[in-house]
Design a protein around this motif. Sequence first.
Motif, mmCIF file in Angstrom:
data_model
loop_
_atom_site.group_PDB
_atom_site.id
_atom_site.type_symbol
_atom_site.label_atom_id
_atom_site.label_comp_id
_atom_site.label_asym_id
_atom_site.label_seq_id
_atom_site.Cartn_x
_atom_site.Cartn_y
_atom_site.Cartn_z
ATOM 1 N N TYR A 176 37.798 45.057 33.806
ATOM 2 C CA TYR A 176 37.469 46.604 34.025
ATOM 3 C C TYR A 176 36.454 47.148 34.903
ATOM 4 O O TYR A 176 36.412 47.867 35.490
ATOM 5 C CB TYR A 176 37.566 47.077 32.678
ATOM 6 C CG TYR A 176 38.958 47.580 31.979
ATOM 7 C CD1 TYR A 176 39.720 48.569 32.714
ATOM 8 C CD2 TYR A 176 39.523 46.646 31.102
ATOM 9 C CE1 TYR A 176 41.136 48.711 32.376
ATOM 10 C CE2 TYR A 176 40.714 47.019 30.762
ATOM 11 C CZ TYR A 176 41.524 48.121 31.357
ATOM 12 O OH TYR A 176 42.745 48.402 30.838
ATOM 13 N N ASN A 177 35.356 45.936 34.912
ATOM 14 C CA ASN A 177 34.180 46.422 35.972
ATOM 15 C C ASN A 177 34.854 46.188 37.270
ATOM 16 O O ASN A 177 34.567 47.235 38.102
ATOM 17 C CB ASN A 177 33.187 45.377 35.678
ATOM 18 C CG ASN A 177 32.142 45.634 34.621
ATOM 19 O OD1 ASN A 177 32.175 46.663 34.215
ATOM 20 N ND2 ASN A 177 31.558 44.819 34.131
ATOM 21 N N GLU A 178 35.611 45.147 37.446
ATOM 22 C CA GLU A 178 36.110 45.071 38.790
ATOM 23 C C GLU A 178 37.251 46.084 39.172
ATOM 24 O O GLU A 178 37.193 46.660 40.383
ATOM 25 C CB GLU A 178 36.871 43.660 38.664
ATOM 26 C CG GLU A 178 38.095 43.475 40.152
ATOM 27 C CD GLU A 178 36.683 42.725 41.191
ATOM 28 O OE1 GLU A 178 35.675 42.953 40.897
ATOM 29 O OE2 GLU A 178 37.549 42.528 42.058
ATOM 30 N N ASN A 179 37.987 46.422 38.044
ATOM 31 C CA ASN A 179 38.827 47.751 38.279
ATOM 32 C C ASN A 179 38.219 49.182 38.627
ATOM 33 O O ASN A 179 38.424 49.741 39.865
ATOM 34 C CB ASN A 179 39.615 47.954 37.093
ATOM 35 C CG ASN A 179 40.815 49.128 37.240
ATOM 36 O OD1 ASN A 179 40.508 50.127 37.124
ATOM 37 N ND2 ASN A 179 41.967 48.505 37.913
ATOM 38 N N ARG A 180 37.022 49.227 38.098
ATOM 39 C CA ARG A 180 36.260 50.508 38.180
ATOM 40 C C ARG A 180 35.704 50.437 39.753
ATOM 41 O O ARG A 180 35.540 51.394 40.378
ATOM 42 C CB ARG A 180 35.058 50.606 37.172
ATOM 43 C CG ARG A 180 35.047 52.189 36.721
ATOM 44 C CD ARG A 180 34.020 52.366 35.706
ATOM 45 N NE ARG A 180 34.443 51.648 34.470
ATOM 46 C CZ ARG A 180 33.830 50.478 34.041
ATOM 47 N NH1 ARG A 180 32.984 49.816 34.591
ATOM 48 N NH2 ARG A 180 34.394 50.024 32.743
#
Lengths: 391, 430
Positions: A176-180
Amino acid sequence: MSPRPVGEIVAACEEIFEDLSFAKAREWKAAVPGRKVIGYMPVYVPREIVHAAGMLPLGILGGGADMEVIHGDAFYQSYICRIPRSTIEMAINGKLDFVDGMMFPSICDVIRNLSGIWKLLFKEKYVRYFDAPQNFREEVGGVFYANEMRELRDGLAKLGGREVTDDDIRRSIAVYNENRRWVNRVYDFRADFPWKAPSAEVYLLMRAGMVLPPEEHTLLMREYLAAAEAANRAMRDNCRVVLTGTFCEQPPLNLIKSLEMSGCYIVDDDLMLVSRWLLEDVPTEGDPIGNLSRAFLLHSAETAAKYEPDIARKGSYLIDSVRKRKADGVIFAAPSFCDPALLDKPMIISRIEPLGIPYIHIQYAENSSQMQPIREQSGTFADTIKLWSAS
Amino acid sequence: MSRQEVVKSNSHMVQKEMITRNYDRITGGTAKVSSTFVPGNLNELLMCFDIANNLPEINAIQNAMRKKSGEMIAEAERSGHSEDVCTYVKADIGMMAKGNIAPNGKPFPDPDVLLLSYTGCFTFMKWFELLREQYKCPTVMLHVPYAADGLPTKNMRDYIVKQLKEDVIPVLEKVSGVKFDIDRLREYLRKSAIAENDLVWMLESSKRRPSPVDCYFGGVYYMGPIFTAFRGTDECIEYYRLLRAEIEERIAKGLCAQSPDGDMPEENYRLVVEGPPNWTSFRDFWRMFSEAGAVVVASSYTKVGGVYDYDGFRHDPGHPLESLADYCLGVYTNRNLPTRVDMLARNLVEYEADGLLINSIKSCNSFSAGQLVMMREIEKITGKPGAFIETDLVDPRYFSAANVKNRLESYFQMIDQKRRAGGSAAAAGA
Ligand code: SF4
Ligand code: SF4
């Protein structure tokens, strides 16, 4: 394979957006036996935990502009916003029959009671009302919140029949870090080159992220950015606005298009806030639940659903966004009957007015069809801003 | 005797005097003043700091009953508030704009603290953020989680206790200059529990036929002291003793419940009511019931400031802060819909009611969102017919007397038909 042109990517997103039966999520579920899908309503839920349990977090954002609500009206009176009635309608029509559980975040009284309706109507389903703290001290609200997340983790582990480990959660945090990061990159790109990334497109791209697994959505955003950068699109003489108040019931796509057509580039917004809720990367080392909790307490977006303990900071999120995005004005757009958005508005206006930031206010429902008045209002707003900045 | 004098029983006069005294204290200029809300209010705690308790919802009700809320709401809307939002908030904000005059004719002082005890409704949070804009006084938040699974959890309780210890009490100490004394709190809680016993006795007295009390229109008066600035005081205990004696006397005389015009001559219909009443036409609304001989034997509104009958909660001096937490968590609107359904369905059965009437409040999502589903569930469980009317709390624009009267008349006819048909569940479902 040659890269897809931007139009094709957007068309694929649009297909996902229009598909109220969630074929993509159904496919994901069917691909591996035992997979589970957990629906969630906006504004914010820790999707990392759902993902860590090996489940698909599915964002459910109402029925949109075209869905006819027949049963929903027997559930909700006319003076309640539309999103709960269209959500119920989808559930009754079997559109959510593959969803194994639902999460209702603490936004407002409507959503809160909707969680109860779900419990009454779908007794066999997993239902979790997900409370977030309004006390932002680590040893007070933080402890409460971390425990709520642990309860969620354990509930999902039971539903999925397997343990959810800290490592699982750490991995999901990274996903999710990457997605964000990519969500933010898209937002940054749009703010820099709004003619290259029209808001209706960005919106569709983000909506796809509600249905697709986050890893896939990240790839899609990368692909979109590359294609949008490469596309040759003409810059228009639009003014730059921040759209705010749209954090829950979503405006019809046509409304977003109408604002742009009337001369406003949307350079920031709070549509689908869940994907931008956390403002910084969540550390992937150490206690993952503690990390998620701290991210919520210390680095999360300001919105009407959250208490602002410091009166001086009220509205600062919007003001910062206006400054950072070099916006010329603000469009308050709130769903009809939305207490949080509508009660917050006068306070926010009192913060931006003294700074001379121009604004207008519009109200909508997800199925509003009359765009002409909105287009006229925003068109006049855009003209005024242009005149004003020219003088 | 005039019509007015008939309804003014001794307890009613005593209560009136209590309320006036509280307003005099608030406006007197000597006590520190806190604004806070009725559901989940921490009256005993405020008393530990000698802080007077002002309740904006009660002010909105007072203004509505004096027919003043309409202009206040209009004022708030002129200043940029939406037509769609809770009218209590707008009545309060409009009142400020119109000089902030208390019912005793004196101006309200600015509060020294806003105690945002956040129970049962999200709008409260925005309401106090809005008041904070005006008063710029300390605002202390007590976030009460929603009991979404029907029961409070340990995590919720611990969270509230911790907030009380680490946030609420230190701020109240600072504002008041009074040091917190837990034994003082225990003593107040002990007194609360005594009055709560009599309150529950009053609520349950309507199980009798005829019911000696009306637990909605009459109930709003009966619950006044305990839901406001008096819980934990000797006078509150006295009030409920007096009320109990009065009701016992009514029972001995075989009297029906009171109406705005005296004792109802006979009891034709027994109802359970969900949702707050309309305040702008309160007496007219009440008469629509009493003239048909309809008595409300139980209502959810009499639980909005605390539920004492359903699962026997009492404030507990042995566990003072935990008991305040449980109290906040257990307020009616902080309970999930299945619990609300269970509560009302049980009331229908235990109080031998003919049916459930829902007064759906246009601007109150906390009560209203979900009521249609609740009605259907309750009909299913009990086999008793439900009816739905729509009004507003304090906005006179949304009370259509003719409409409400029509609905009620057809509802009473439906109950009659069901009786003639022998009260079968099949008839109820029709
Ligand atoms: S649109 Fe507003 S009122 Fe409706 S559910 Fe969302 S936050 Fe609540
Ligand atoms: S929404 Fe309802 S419960 Fe909340 S403040 Fe307004 S009237 Fe009270």
